[in-house]
Structures are given as structure tokens and as C-alpha cells.
Design a protein around this motif. Structure first.
Motif, PDB file in Angstrom:
ATOM      1  N   LEU A 130     -39.601  43.226 131.268  1.00 14.02           N
ATOM      2  CA  LEU A 130     -40.546  42.606 130.333  1.00 14.02           C
ATOM      3  C   LEU A 130     -40.934  41.206 130.795  1.00 14.02           C
ATOM      4  O   LEU A 130     -42.104  40.824 130.732  1.00 14.02           O
ATOM      5  N   PHE A 131     -39.951  40.444 131.262  1.00 12.65           N
ATOM      6  CA  PHE A 131     -40.230  39.087 131.711  1.00 12.65           C
ATOM      7  C   PHE A 131     -41.229  39.085 132.861  1.00 12.65           C
ATOM      8  O   PHE A 131     -42.212  38.348 132.838  1.00 12.65           O
ATOM      9  N   ILE A 132     -40.998  39.904 133.877  1.00 12.89           N
ATOM     10  CA  ILE A 132     -41.876  39.874 135.053  1.00 12.89           C
ATOM     11  C   ILE A 132     -43.273  40.383 134.714  1.00 12.89           C
ATOM     12  O   ILE A 132     -44.273  39.856 135.216  1.00 12.89           O
ATOM     13  N   VAL A 133     -43.382  41.386 133.847  1.00 15.49           N
ATOM     14  CA  VAL A 133     -44.700  41.894 133.460  1.00 15.49           C
ATOM     15  C   VAL A 133     -45.449  40.849 132.631  1.00 15.49           C
ATOM     16  O   VAL A 133     -46.630  40.568 132.890  1.00 15.49           O
ATOM     17  N   ILE A 134     -44.779  40.258 131.647  1.00 18.02           N
ATOM     18  CA  ILE A 134     -45.432  39.244 130.808  1.00 18.02           C
ATOM     19  C   ILE A 134     -45.781  38.012 131.632  1.00 18.02           C
ATOM     20  O   ILE A 134     -46.900  37.495 131.564  1.00 18.02           O
ATOM     21  N   PHE A 135     -44.840  37.536 132.441  1.00 16.81           N
ATOM     22  CA  PHE A 135     -45.103  36.358 133.268  1.00 16.81           C
ATOM     23  C   PHE A 135     -46.231  36.635 134.266  1.00 16.81           C
ATOM     24  O   PHE A 135     -47.114  35.804 134.465  1.00 16.81           O
ATOM     25  N   GLY A 136     -46.214  37.816 134.886  1.00 16.04           N
ATOM     26  CA  GLY A 136     -47.271  38.181 135.838  1.00 16.04           C
ATOM     27  C   GLY A 136     -48.631  38.254 135.175  1.00 16.04           C
ATOM     28  O   GLY A 136     -49.643  37.821 135.739  1.00 16.04           O
ATOM     29  N   ALA A 137     -48.680  38.791 133.959  1.00 21.03           N
ATOM     30  CA  ALA A 137     -49.953  38.879 133.232  1.00 21.03           C
ATOM     31  C   ALA A 137     -50.469  37.485 132.866  1.00 21.03           C
ATOM     32  O   ALA A 137     -51.655  37.178 133.059  1.00 21.03           O
ATOM     33  N   ILE A 138     -49.581  36.641 132.357  1.00 17.82           N
ATOM     34  CA  ILE A 138     -49.989  35.275 131.994  1.00 17.82           C
ATOM     35  C   ILE A 138     -50.429  34.514 133.243  1.00 17.82           C
ATOM     36  O   ILE A 138     -51.447  33.813 133.231  1.00 17.82           O
ATOM     37  N   TRP A 139     -49.678  34.643 134.335  1.00 19.50           N
ATOM     38  CA  TRP A 139     -50.018  33.985 135.603  1.00 19.50           C
ATOM     39  C   TRP A 139     -51.415  34.405 136.061  1.00 19.50           C
ATOM     40  O   TRP A 139     -52.236  33.575 136.441  1.00 19.50           O
ATOM     41  N   THR A 140     -51.679  35.709 136.019  1.00 16.37           N
ATOM     42  CA  THR A 140     -52.960  36.240 136.482  1.00 16.37           C
ATOM     43  C   THR A 140     -54.104  35.791 135.581  1.00 16.37           C
ATOM     44  O   THR A 140     -55.152  35.353 136.073  1.00 16.37           O
ATOM     45  N   ILE A 141     -53.911  35.871 134.277  1.00 15.01           N
ATOM     46  CA  ILE A 141     -54.953  35.448 133.330  1.00 15.01           C
ATOM     47  C   ILE A 141     -55.244  33.954 133.478  1.00 15.01           C
ATOM     48  O   ILE A 141     -56.405  33.536 133.508  1.00 15.01           O
ATOM     49  N   PHE A 142     -54.193  33.141 133.598  1.00 12.83           N
ATOM     50  CA  PHE A 142     -54.382  31.698 133.785  1.00 12.83           C
ATOM     51  C   PHE A 142     -55.137  31.417 135.083  1.00 12.83           C
ATOM     52  O   PHE A 142     -56.052  30.592 135.111  1.00 12.83           O
ATOM     53  N   THR A 143     -54.769  32.102 136.153  1.00 11.87           N
ATOM     54  CA  THR A 143     -55.433  31.903 137.443  1.00 11.87           C
ATOM     55  C   THR A 143     -56.909  32.288 137.371  1.00 11.87           C
ATOM     56  O   THR A 143     -57.779  31.553 137.859  1.00 11.87           O
ATOM     57  N   VAL A 144     -57.203  33.421 136.746  1.00 15.48           N
ATOM     58  CA  VAL A 144     -58.602  33.848 136.608  1.00 15.48           C
ATOM     59  C   VAL A 144     -59.377  32.835 135.764  1.00 15.48           C
ATOM     60  O   VAL A 144     -60.504  32.456 136.101  1.00 15.48           O
ATOM     61  N   GLY A 145     -58.780  32.374 134.674  1.00 18.85           N
ATOM     62  CA  GLY A 145     -59.441  31.387 133.820  1.00 18.85           C
ATOM     63  C   GLY A 145     -59.698  30.075 134.546  1.00 18.85           C
ATOM     64  O   GLY A 145     -60.801  29.518 134.479  1.00 18.85           O
ATOM     65  N   LEU A 146     -58.706  29.587 135.250  1.00 22.21           N
ATOM     66  CA  LEU A 146     -58.862  28.326 135.981  1.00 22.21           C
ATOM     67  C   LEU A 146     -59.884  28.466 137.108  1.00 22.21           C
ATOM     68  O   LEU A 146     -60.727  27.582 137.309  1.00 22.21           O
ATOM     69  N   ALA A 147     -59.838  29.577 137.807  1.00 24.70           N
ATOM     70  CA  ALA A 147     -60.810  29.814 138.884  1.00 24.70           C
ATOM     71  C   ALA A 147     -62.219  29.880 138.302  1.00 24.70           C
ATOM     72  O   ALA A 147     -63.157  29.319 138.880  1.00 24.70           O
ATOM     73  N   SER A 148     -62.369  30.533 137.172  1.00 20.88           N
ATOM     74  CA  SER A 148     -63.682  30.620 136.526  1.00 20.88           C
ATOM     75  C   SER A 148     -64.210  29.237 136.180  1.00 20.88           C
ATOM     76  O   SER A 148     -65.389  28.945 136.396  1.00 20.88           O
ATOM     77  N   LEU A 149     -63.353  28.383 135.649  1.00 17.95           N
ATOM     78  CA  LEU A 149     -63.779  27.019 135.313  1.00 17.95           C
ATOM     79  C   LEU A 149     -64.222  26.253 136.551  1.00 17.95           C
ATOM     80  O   LEU A 149     -65.243  25.553 136.527  1.00 17.95           O
ATOM     81  N   PHE A 150     -63.467  26.363 137.627  1.00 22.35           N
ATOM     82  CA  PHE A 150     -63.845  25.667 138.860  1.00 22.35           C
ATOM     83  C   PHE A 150     -65.168  26.185 139.410  1.00 22.35           C
ATOM     84  O   PHE A 150     -66.030  25.400 139.799  1.00 22.35           O
ATOM     85  N   PHE A 151     -65.330  27.494 139.455  1.00 25.79           N
ATOM     86  CA  PHE A 151     -66.561  28.043 140.016  1.00 25.79           C
ATOM     87  C   PHE A 151     -67.759  27.796 139.101  1.00 25.79           C
ATOM     88  O   PHE A 151     -68.871  27.594 139.579  1.00 25.79           O
ATOM     89  N   LEU A 152     -67.545  27.778 137.793  1.00 25.47           N
ATOM     90  CA  LEU A 152     -68.640  27.456 136.860  1.00 25.47           C
ATOM     91  C   LEU A 152     -69.078  26.002 137.007  1.00 25.47           C
ATOM     92  O   LEU A 152     -70.257  25.698 136.880  1.00 25.47           O
ATOM     93  N   SER A 153     -68.117  25.118 137.269  1.00 25.48           N
ATOM     94  CA  SER A 153     -68.464  23.698 137.403  1.00 25.48           C
ATOM     95  C   SER A 153     -69.312  23.439 138.645  1.00 25.48           C
ATOM     96  O   SER A 153     -70.014  22.445 138.729  1.00 25.48           O
TER      97      SER A 153
END
Length: 171
Positions: A130-153
Motif C-alpha cells: 500500500l505504501f509503495i502504490v500510494i507513494f508512487g501515485a502521489i509522486w507521479t501526480i505531483f510530478t505531472v502537476g509540477l511539469a504542467s505548471l512549468f510548461f504552461l509558464s
């Protein structure tokens, strides 16, 4: 242009890490569920250790065991307690596992009938999975969100300016 390549590589690396965590967690989840249907055979704990790893981030703990079992007339050894089981900072959790599996204990070993070297003592989803799946999902979502902000800027004012009617530039 060079900044865009750097950002793409940077975020690509972080996405790859997230994907690897999700893959490993998903694979562990799959096998943990499959192991519930595997046959069991008697086994004996032949080695048991409570491992403490210390570094600058603190201590992590892990129960380590080795067991022998004989599913098909050929003696095999295994070390997996459960799919996805890994060290963590939860001392009591790991110490309870260590205490329950002393050298000489007899246990039921679940093994994959198509690959008898793949064996575990426990099945089902555990907190490590559960830890690795939840952490991996949060890591991936955060990375996609941050990348989106950088590319949008970096996208410029094109769309905004396309929707403004300018009658005169005033110059």
C-alpha cells in the motif's frame, strides 16, 4: 530551447521513478493476491535475523528469514516473507514479524506451482505494498502537476492575446 530540453529530461526522470514505483507496487499487489490461491507445503525456518540499518535519515528495520521447503521432491530455500515486504522505520511492526519466525519454526510455505522457486510465507495486500502504490501515485501526480505548471509558464501570451480585440496600438 535548452531549458525546455533540460526540464523535459528532469521531469522525465521523475516520471520514470514514479512509474517504476507503481510498476513494482502493482506487481507486488498482483503476486500477493495470486499467492492466496497457491498450494502450501511445510517449511522450516533455518535463519532469522532482525536487521537495523542506520544512516543520516534515521533507522530502518527489517525481519529477514530463510526457510527450506520441498514442494516437488526437490529441496528449495526461500527468503521472501511476503510480496512487497521491505524495511521501514516501524520498529515494532518488523520486530513482531521477527519474533514470530524464529529459527526452527515450522511454517506453511506458499509456492507458485508453475515456478516453485517463487514462494512466500504470507499472502494478500500488506502495508508495504500500500505504501509503495500510494507513494508512487502521489509522486507521479505531483510530478505531472509540477511539469504542467512549468510548461504552461513557458507557453507565452498567445491565447490570451488572440482573444483581445485591439483597435489601435496607441503608438
Amino acid at each position: 530551447m535548452g531549458g525546455s530540453i533540460f526540464l523535459t529530461l528532469f521531469f522525465g526522470l521523475f516520471l520514470a521513478i514514479g512509474a517504476a514505483m507503481l510498476f513494482w507496487g502493482g506487481r507486488s499487489y498482483y503476486y500477493a493476491q495470486e499467492a492466496a490461491h497457491w498450494p502450501t507445503t511445510p517449511g522450516d525456518i533455518i535463519a532469522s535475523d532482525f536487521k537495523v540499518n542506520s544512516d543520516s535519515d534515521g533507522d530502518t528495520y527489517e525481519a529477514r528469514v530463510e526457510y527450506k521447503y520441498n514442494p516437488d521432491g526437490y529441496e528449495r530455500t526461500g527468503k521472501a516473507i511476503a510480496f512487497g515486504y521491505t524495511a521501514s522505520s516501524g520498529r515494532q511492526f518488523h520486530h513482531e514479524i521477527y519474533e514470530a519466525l524464529p529459527v526452527g519454526a515450522q511454517v506453511a510455505v506458499r509456492y507458485d506451482p508453475s515456478k516453485p522457486d517463487r514462494a512466500v510465507l504470507s499472502y494478500g495486500v500488506n502495508r508495504s505494498i500500500l505504501f509503495i502504490v500510494i507513494f508512487g501515485a502521489i509522486w507521479t501526480i505531483f510530478t505531472v502537476g509540477l511539469a504542467s505548471l512549468f510548461f504552461l509558464s513557458e507557453s507565452g501570451a498567445g491565447t490570451l492575446l488572440d482573444n483581445i480585440m485591439i483597435y489601435s496600438s496607441g503608438r
